[in-house]
Design an enzyme around this catalytic site. Sequence first.
Site, PDB file in Angstrom:
ATOM      1  N   ASP A   9       0.870  -1.172   0.000  1.00 36.34           N
ATOM      2  CA  ASP A   9       0.000   0.000   0.000  1.00 36.34           C
ATOM      3  C   ASP A   9       0.920   1.239   0.000  1.00 36.34           C
ATOM      4  O   ASP A   9       2.106   1.134   0.323  1.00 36.34           O
ATOM      5  CB  ASP A   9      -0.866  -0.036   1.263  1.00 36.34           C
ATOM      6  CG  ASP A   9      -1.605   1.246   1.497  1.00 36.34           C
ATOM      7  OD1 ASP A   9      -2.278   1.720   0.558  1.00 36.34           O
ATOM      8  OD2 ASP A   9      -1.505   1.802   2.613  1.00 36.34           O
ATOM      9  N   ASP A  11      -0.329   5.053   0.845  1.00 38.48           N
ATOM     10  CA  ASP A  11      -0.646   6.058   1.871  1.00 38.48           C
ATOM     11  C   ASP A  11      -0.670   5.438   3.267  1.00 38.48           C
ATOM     12  O   ASP A  11      -1.447   4.531   3.535  1.00 38.48           O
ATOM     13  CB  ASP A  11      -1.993   6.720   1.568  1.00 38.48           C
ATOM     14  CG  ASP A  11      -1.899   7.576   0.318  1.00 38.48           C
ATOM     15  OD1 ASP A  11      -1.064   8.495   0.321  1.00 38.48           O
ATOM     16  OD2 ASP A  11      -2.617   7.307  -0.654  1.00 38.48           O
TER      17      ASP A  11
HETATM   18  C1  XBP Z   1      -5.422   6.113   0.919  1.00 35.49           C
HETATM   19  C2  XBP Z   1      -6.453   7.027   0.533  1.00 35.49           C
HETATM   20  C3  XBP Z   1      -6.198   8.045  -0.439  1.00 35.49           C
HETATM   21  C4  XBP Z   1      -5.589   9.346  -0.030  1.00 35.49           C
HETATM   22  C5  XBP Z   1      -5.996  10.398  -1.022  1.00 35.49           C
HETATM   23  O1  XBP Z   1      -5.978   4.805   1.074  1.00 35.49           O
HETATM   24  O2  XBP Z   1      -7.575   6.890   0.946  1.00 35.49           O
HETATM   25  O3  XBP Z   1      -7.467   8.366  -0.874  1.00 35.49           O
HETATM   26  O4  XBP Z   1      -6.029   9.716   1.259  1.00 35.49           O
HETATM   27  O5  XBP Z   1      -5.607  10.056  -2.287  1.00 35.49           O
HETATM   28  P1  XBP Z   1      -5.059   3.511   0.942  1.00 35.49           P
HETATM   29  P2  XBP Z   1      -6.292  10.759  -3.594  1.00 35.49           P
HETATM   30  O6  XBP Z   1      -3.774   3.811   1.655  1.00 35.49           O
HETATM   31  O7  XBP Z   1      -5.839   2.453   1.657  1.00 35.49           O
HETATM   32  O8  XBP Z   1      -4.860   3.187  -0.511  1.00 35.49           O
HETATM   33  O9  XBP Z   1      -6.754  12.114  -3.186  1.00 35.49           O
HETATM   34  O10 XBP Z   1      -5.210  10.795  -4.640  1.00 35.49           O
HETATM   35  O11 XBP Z   1      -7.455   9.900  -4.018  1.00 35.49           O
HETATM   36 MG    MG Z   2      -3.029   3.095   3.430  1.00 34.09          MG
END
Ligand code: XBP
Ligand code: MG
Length: 229
Positions: A9, A11
């Site tokens: 993953d 973020d």
């Molecule tokens: C991460 C997210 C992303 C970011 C924003 O989820 O939810 O939406 O917060 O990204 P994960 P964007 O780590 O579970 O993938 O604004 O580019 O959509």
């Molecule tokens: Mg995440």
Amino acid sequence: MTLKAIIFDVDGTLADTEDGHRESFNKAFAESGLDWNWDVALYDKLLKVTGGKERIKYFVETCQPDFTKPADYDGFVKDLHAVKTRHYNTMLREGHILLRPGITQLIGAARQRGIRLAIATTTSPENVATLLQQGFGADSERIFEVIGCGDIVPHKKPAPDIYFWVLEKMGLPAADCIALEDSENGLRSSLAAGIKTFITPNHYTRNQDFAGAAAVLSDLNDLPERLFR
Ligand code: XBP
Ligand code: MG
């Protein structure tokens, strides 16, 4: 299990990005003349919904009952999100967001053993590209052989779509892979795709439900030893 690939993953896992996302949303709102502001407590609740565009819509539904939606509401959200992405990429390029401790070592150890590496994330492709460029420099293109991100699949996490997409591109069964995630939504997604998952939480996700995870690790320092011993 013969481990053949690690699917990361982005973020919260590769880097502690969520406050950077939050600040970028706030900059986009200000630039667009909206008096919306997402503080840490509110953002904690909004993180229930993955994906920036989806999160903006969820905020409007739950917190802005009096907001008059423009005729092209999807277009409005898309444009607002593009402004947010521009601000977020500026933050990344300015070096405000670093890889989490242990990531470089884990990736180095995996590459030495010929373990294949991939990414499964809900965030936008340009965000991934800039983060990787900042974190890994010229090597970044070669490290991850498959990058699944953004709107490439119809349903974002906690749906398993993005993990299924990555497995198909890699030509591997779920049983040959592990996933590394930071959140309950991410864990639901990877487990629904049948992938053994390790969790490394952060300040937004530490109280979430990680039932079903192979382990919940406070940091990544021990993971290479666990995986490769
Ligand atoms: C991460 C997210 C992303 C970011 C924003 O989820 O939810 O939406 O917060 O990204 P994960 P964007 O780590 O579970 O993938 O604004 O580019 O959509
Ligand atoms: Mg995440």
